[in-house]
Motif scaffolding. Sequence first.
Motif, PDB file in Angstrom:
ATOM      1  N   TYR A   1      21.860  32.294  39.262  1.00  0.00           N
ATOM      2  CA  TYR A   1      22.486  32.546  40.561  1.00  0.00           C
ATOM      3  C   TYR A   1      22.992  31.245  41.181  1.00  0.00           C
ATOM      4  CZ  TYR A   1      20.990  37.453  41.372  1.00  0.00           C
ATOM      5  OH  TYR A   1      20.836  38.810  41.339  1.00  0.00           O
ATOM      6  N   ARG A   2      22.170  30.195  41.136  1.00  0.00           N
ATOM      7  CA  ARG A   2      22.542  28.945  41.808  1.00  0.00           C
ATOM      8  C   ARG A   2      23.709  28.254  41.109  1.00  0.00           C
ATOM      9  NH1 ARG A   2      17.446  25.893  44.652  1.00  0.00           N
ATOM     10  NH2 ARG A   2      16.539  27.746  45.614  1.00  0.00           N
TER      11      ARG A   2
ATOM     12  N   SER B   1      25.980  29.723  39.265  1.00  0.00           N
ATOM     13  CA  SER B   1      27.139  30.575  39.483  1.00  0.00           C
ATOM     14  C   SER B   1      27.714  30.367  40.873  1.00  0.00           C
ATOM     15  CB  SER B   1      26.750  32.045  39.285  1.00  0.00           C
ATOM     16  OG  SER B   1      27.858  32.897  39.469  1.00  0.00           O
ATOM     17  N   ALA B   2      26.839  30.308  41.880  1.00  0.00           N
ATOM     18  CA  ALA B   2      27.310  30.134  43.256  1.00  0.00           C
ATOM     19  C   ALA B   2      27.996  28.787  43.442  1.00  0.00           C
ATOM     20  CB  ALA B   2      26.137  30.285  44.229  1.00  0.00           C
ATOM     21  N   LYS B   3      27.454  27.735  42.844  1.00  0.00           N
ATOM     22  CA  LYS B   3      28.097  26.418  42.945  1.00  0.00           C
ATOM     23  C   LYS B   3      29.477  26.439  42.288  1.00  0.00           C
ATOM     24  CE  LYS B   3      23.939  23.548  43.230  1.00  0.00           C
ATOM     25  NZ  LYS B   3      23.119  22.503  42.546  1.00  0.00           N
TER      26      LYS B   3
ATOM     27  N   ARG C   1      31.870  28.604  44.480  1.00  0.00           N
ATOM     28  CA  ARG C   1      32.229  27.872  45.697  1.00  0.00           C
ATOM     29  C   ARG C   1      33.301  26.815  45.392  1.00  0.00           C
ATOM     30  NH1 ARG C   1      27.197  26.890  47.301  1.00  0.00           N
ATOM     31  NH2 ARG C   1      27.129  24.719  46.636  1.00  0.00           N
TER      32      ARG C   1
ATOM     33  N   TRP D   1      23.805  40.743  45.578  1.00  0.00           N
ATOM     34  CA  TRP D   1      24.990  40.214  46.256  1.00  0.00           C
ATOM     35  C   TRP D   1      24.635  39.507  47.567  1.00  0.00           C
ATOM     36  CZ3 TRP D   1      29.448  39.542  43.974  1.00  0.00           C
ATOM     37  CH2 TRP D   1      29.841  40.381  42.917  1.00  0.00           C
TER      38      TRP D   1
ATOM     39  N   TYR E   1      23.314  36.133  46.690  1.00  0.00           N
ATOM     40  CA  TYR E   1      24.413  35.371  46.100  1.00  0.00           C
ATOM     41  C   TYR E   1      25.317  34.789  47.187  1.00  0.00           C
ATOM     42  CZ  TYR E   1      28.000  34.368  42.537  1.00  0.00           C
ATOM     43  OH  TYR E   1      28.891  33.760  41.689  1.00  0.00           O
ATOM     44  N   PHE E   2      25.634  35.593  48.190  1.00  0.00           N
ATOM     45  CA  PHE E   2      26.486  35.097  49.271  1.00  0.00           C
ATOM     46  C   PHE E   2      25.749  34.094  50.169  1.00  0.00           C
ATOM     47  CE2 PHE E   2      29.629  37.957  47.839  1.00  0.00           C
ATOM     48  CZ  PHE E   2      30.833  37.532  48.393  1.00  0.00           C
TER      49      PHE E   2
ATOM     50  N   LEU F   1      23.745  31.878  48.880  1.00  0.00           N
ATOM     51  CA  LEU F   1      23.905  30.671  48.071  1.00  0.00           C
ATOM     52  C   LEU F   1      25.334  30.141  48.133  1.00  0.00           C
ATOM     53  CD1 LEU F   1      21.855  31.683  44.898  1.00  0.00           C
ATOM     54  CD2 LEU F   1      21.164  30.064  46.670  1.00  0.00           C
ATOM     55  N   LEU F   2      26.313  31.037  48.309  1.00  0.00           N
ATOM     56  CA  LEU F   2      27.702  30.617  48.444  1.00  0.00           C
ATOM     57  C   LEU F   2      27.971  29.936  49.780  1.00  0.00           C
ATOM     58  CD1 LEU F   2      29.623  33.704  46.986  1.00  0.00           C
ATOM     59  CD2 LEU F   2      29.560  31.402  46.017  1.00  0.00           C
TER      60      LEU F   2
END
Length: 635
Positions: free
Chosen positions: A353-354, A356-358, A361, A403, A406-407, A409-410
Amino acid sequence: MRRSSVFLVAVATAALGVGVVDAAAEVPGRQEVYAAAAAEFGVPDSVLLGVSYLESRWNVNSGTPSTSAGYGPMHLTDVAAANAGGSHHDGGTEDPRGDTARPTLLPEPRAVDLSSPTLRTIERAEDLTGVDRATLRTDVTQNIRGGAALLAHHQRTLGIDSDDPADWYGAVARYSGATDTDTAAAFADEVFATIGQGADRVTDDGQRVRLAATDLTPDTGQLDALGLRETRRSEAECPRGLGCEWLPAPYEQFGDGDYGNHDKANRPQSQKIDYIVIHDTEASWQTTLDLVADPTYVSWQYSLRSADGHIAQHVKAKDVAWQAGNWYVNSKSIGLEHEGFAAQGTWYTEAMYRSSAKLVRYLAAKHRIPLDRAHIIGHDNVPGTIPSTVRGMHWDPGPYWDWGHYFDLLGAPLRGVGNERAGLVTIKPDFDRNRPAFTGCDATGEPCPSRGSTSVILHSEPSFDSPLLKDIGLRPDGSPGTMHISDHSSRVETGQRFAVADRQGEWTAVWYLGQKGWFHNPRSAPTAVWSGGLVVTPKRGLDSVPVYGRAYPEAAAYPEGVPAQAVVPLQYSLPAGQKYAVGLVTGSEYYYAVTFDSANHRVVRGAMTYVQVQFGHRIAYVNAAEVDIRPSFSR
């Protein structure tokens, strides 16, 4: 004294140390279990908690495996137990390219490569603890002990004897399973950042766990002693601080004018990139790399590994990958595949997750893509292209992709705006407590394990006993939807916005696929928050307007030599009196790319304008000339 007895003494000692002993309790709290396992194996408590947080956020996930066969809070991997064979991709009829101008491409199912040692860490944990694999998978206490034993083993291998958390950087990097320096460092950095920030949450099985913030400077020089290969960054388009390598997909000809496995382009100069599409691979990591390296197969821009968040890029952002099953969306998107090979709808690691979010972004900022659910979409939100393709579209990453988290983290948390007069709702259930009774994860008709989900179920009336809604694209016979794990006929997802159609007591209705869909939304535990925005409704005098799966130009826009693509409506329509949330307004485009030589590729733009709407579980498009766009709060 046997090891199990030692552990019981350690649990009691740890419990006394934090002053939370319950004399009547036979089972220690989760906090005490972590403390006891850390004490038994000589691992700093903060290190054990930090590693576990990055793997699972301390969740137990009902004892089911992650997408990369990891079990329990410590993500001990046991691929032999987790792999059921096959995947939801095997059963689909989706053409990943999604372009009727070329012959249909239907990839054959491939064998799954399960040879990686990172998929079998439970075997080493079994040797170190003397606890059998079945218990390590299912018993939370023993799972945490197994993870602590592995960390201690990695520390001994490095020849370091210290109880200072700062001296455990190398062991943490080794625990990730990464084989390259950047990914191992990225994993360890995230663990130590978590230790520095602290964490405090209630797990999915109701246990309160805390990690106190600790200011420390880890010995990052230990990374050199791991003997890892240098990361092959080369041309990879990734932000700094991620383990990201360039493993290009082949662009090759292979006879009869055919080629693969993507198309050359010049985005964003040629076409704006509007979407980032979230997939899961339904294959192991090595199998995923083997597939994207096959010129006769399909492609995507990035792959992300589950255990450590490692990233491999295969197709440049400027080029068009064959990934989403809809050529219009493909030509306007970047596709991210997240490792997973079990069709059971299992969980995703915090490390993935982290990373992917980086990455998202970074890509969103670079290509000016808004961070909302109209632009950051799942493969399951991509519409069919024409009526005949609707039923075969894929449903990943599925209802267990978080989700909301995830958002967060975004850096774009999902929030409400206004009150009940705002006119829209954003779906936002409590992930851990929201547990729809899905079936078919392991066998058709069988209940799935109880686990958190981002999906909220819609009913035809404000009652749990009423039938689900109907999706004529998935069920042409008009039968209502089901609770089968892949059936999203009557299902809304976290972050999606819908126009409010009605309210009764604790129930809220939204417009969905031309119907009124009711979901339970009590004030004490809301599953949606009020939102404002724009909506569309058919212009006055129109009984309904067609709904499209792609925003293609009118026939007159195509130049000589480029066959016109039919503007074919889907089997749905948007009736008068109903409203649907606007995602974006866009011009009409078609990317003509049917030859290996990109000099023959053309972008066709028309006079038509489309409005993207959240029509059902998937997005859709309507002709802007046929609808009124107005604020959601207007009467």
